[in-house]
Design an enzyme around this catalytic site. Structure first.
Site, PDB file in Angstrom:
ATOM      1  N   GLU A 117       0.773  -1.143  -0.006  1.00  0.00           N
ATOM      2  CA  GLU A 117       0.019   0.054  -0.073  1.00  0.00           C
ATOM      3  C   GLU A 117       0.937   1.313   0.116  1.00  0.00           C
ATOM      4  O   GLU A 117       2.075   1.175   0.554  1.00  0.00           O
ATOM      5  CB  GLU A 117      -1.043  -0.028   1.353  1.00  0.00           C
ATOM      6  N   CYS A 130       3.196   8.628   0.945  1.00  0.00           N
ATOM      7  CA  CYS A 130       3.867   7.655   1.936  1.00  0.00           C
ATOM      8  C   CYS A 130       4.059   6.274   0.896  1.00  0.00           C
ATOM      9  O   CYS A 130       2.982   5.874   0.607  1.00  0.00           O
ATOM     10  CB  CYS A 130       2.954   7.401   3.069  1.00  0.00           C
ATOM     11  N   CYS A 137       6.325  -6.597   7.057  1.00  0.00           N
ATOM     12  CA  CYS A 137       7.338  -5.945   7.883  1.00  0.00           C
ATOM     13  C   CYS A 137       8.143  -7.067   8.886  1.00  0.00           C
ATOM     14  O   CYS A 137       7.473  -7.990   9.410  1.00  0.00           O
ATOM     15  CB  CYS A 137       6.734  -4.941   8.879  1.00  0.00           C
ATOM     16  N   CYS A 141       6.071  -3.874  15.829  1.00  0.00           N
ATOM     17  CA  CYS A 141       5.809  -2.775  16.805  1.00  0.00           C
ATOM     18  C   CYS A 141       4.041  -2.957  17.062  1.00  0.00           C
ATOM     19  O   CYS A 141       3.332  -3.026  16.272  1.00  0.00           O
ATOM     20  CB  CYS A 141       5.984  -1.585  16.094  1.00  0.00           C
ATOM     21  N   CYS A 144       1.400  -0.952  15.789  1.00  0.00           N
ATOM     22  CA  CYS A 144       1.403  -0.650  14.165  1.00  0.00           C
ATOM     23  C   CYS A 144       0.697  -1.725  13.655  1.00  0.00           C
ATOM     24  O   CYS A 144       0.874  -2.914  13.770  1.00  0.00           O
ATOM     25  CB  CYS A 144       2.670  -0.336  13.547  1.00  0.00           C
ATOM     26  N   CYS A 371      -1.476   7.152   9.906  1.00  0.00           N
ATOM     27  CA  CYS A 371      -0.400   6.407  10.446  1.00  0.00           C
ATOM     28  C   CYS A 371      -0.557   5.354  11.317  1.00  0.00           C
ATOM     29  O   CYS A 371      -1.202   5.222  12.370  1.00  0.00           O
ATOM     30  CB  CYS A 371       0.364   7.525  11.078  1.00  0.00           C
TER      31      CYS A 371
END
Length: 394
Positions: A117, A130, A137, A141, A144, A371
């Site tokens: 994305e 962005c 990933c 985290c 997130c 975010c």
């Protein structure tokens, strides 16, 4: 509310899928030297290679041309030769969602059928894209949403810079034929590597893609309009300064190792002290004005007055600004957003200590583009189905 325990994920070496034998070499993502070698390999005379690279480069990155037949300053025979051996491929838009605030989220399909994305955020004075650097990933985290998606592989340089090209396609900002490519109004003026993945775990491809984006004869974005966000891969920070030289943002989010170990598990490998020691050198090495510290505001976890005072003491001596980010909830998240009053009180302490402390306005929340929310919708759907099947078998 205490932060949940999250295990650190080991580093994973991921390689892009090799092109099938019948696939033409994609010119998007090749450095100038790589493109020169590729052109020489198909018979371009070495004395002409540099000129030919410049011509092809300008058509691809200044004009946004995807068809060799349109490269009218090249002889027809040479255009046919290029078309026989090469392709100009960018990611495919699978779905585009537009928020009520104008934010655009793109679900993009890349080689191997994988999806990533990217998000375009329009503002009065600039337009920021962005972009992602990995499929999934390797970090976990806990606040997130992308961190709940497994790492599949690194993106190639072409897949990274291709996100910029796709967004320019959608925004219609390639120059019209006959117009100077430097005359257009830039709808896409800034790049942030804050999408899916940890950029410094895919350093070579990120570096090459950003060199292409910064090339003055192509997309031509200033290095000061590119921001790379890292969770704190300490050994790669100096290389980022020396080999890319863009602005740096750090996902900081906590003022003690105990809390940061949970929020940003990479802290167990390189703790706050090690990270800050390395960051102190970055502005000098990269000739950057300051470092941005990103700090997501989590109710009862990292938002106290004591946290604010510790934060300004920790970063003392580092040219910096602190972006305070109201937490953007996602389904199943264990956290809550700090209240507006708490965020303002935190910001006031930071500001009075001499640091800029803007509170980021959440954008694109209605399309899960804010975010910390990025995660492929199709991956969410697949995970949901797996969970249902597992529960049915239990």
């Amino acid at each position: 509310m205490s932060a949940p325990q999250t295990p650190i994920t080991q580093d994973v070496l991921t390689l892009p899928r090799k092109a099938a034998p019948e696939e033409k070499t994609n010119l998007v993502g090749l450095t100038r030297d790589q493109m020169r070698d590729a052109l020489i390999a198909i018979g371009t005379p070495e004395k002409q290679a540099k000129m030919r690279v410049g011509q092809v480069w300008a058509w691809i990155y200044q004009r946004g041309v995807r068809d060799f037949a349109e490269m009218t300053n090249l002889a027809k025979g040479y255009r046919a030769q290029l078309d026989e051996h090469f392709a100009i491929r960018v990611p495919e838009i699978v779905r585009k969602e537009v928020s009520t605030d104008g934010t655009r989220k793109y679900l993009l399909r890349i080689n191997g059928g994988h999806e990533v994305e990217a998000v375009y955020i329009p503002e009065e004075s600039r337009g920021t894209l962005c972009i992602s650097s990995q499929v999934g990933c390797t970090l976990t985290c806990s606040f997130c949403h992308t961190g709940t998606q497994r790492l599949v592989r690194n993106l190639t340089a072409g897949e990274i810079v291709g996100q910029i090209m796709v967004a320019r396609d959608d925004l219609g900002e390639w120059p019209e034929p006959g117009r100077n490519p430097h005359d257009e109004t830039r709808l896409l003026s800034n790049i942030v590597l804050m999408g899916m993945g940890e950029p410094l775990y895919n350093f070579d491809n990120v570096r090459d893609a950003m060199k292409i984006a910064m090339d003055g004869e192509g997309i031509s974005l200033s290095r000061r309009r590119i921001t790379l966000s890292t969770s704190g891969v300490v050994p790669m920070i100096a290389r980022t300064a020396e080999e890319i030289g863009c602005l740096l943002a750090v996902s900081f989010h906590a003022t003690t190792d105990e809390v940061r170990d949970n929020l940003v598990p990479i802290n167990k490998r390189w703790n706050i002290e090690a990270l800050l020691t390395e960051l102190k050198e970055y502005p000098r090495l990269s000739n950057s004005e300051r470092i941005t510290f990103e700090y997501v505001m989590l109710k009862g976890v990292n938002d106290s007055d004591e946290d604010a005072h510790r934060l300004v003491e920790l970063i003392r001596g580092i040219p910096a600004k602190i972006n305070l980010i109201p937490f953007n909830p996602w389904p199943g998240s264990p956290y809550e957003r700090s209240s507006n009053n708490r965020i303002r009180a935190f910001a006031d302490i930071v500001y009075k200590a001499g640091y800029a402390s803007p509170i980021r306005t959440p954008r694109g929340e209605d399309i899960m583009a804010a975010c910390g929310q990025l995660k492929s919708d199709t991956e969410r759907e697949r995970k949901s189905k797996r969970q249902i099947e597992t529960e049915a078998r239990a």
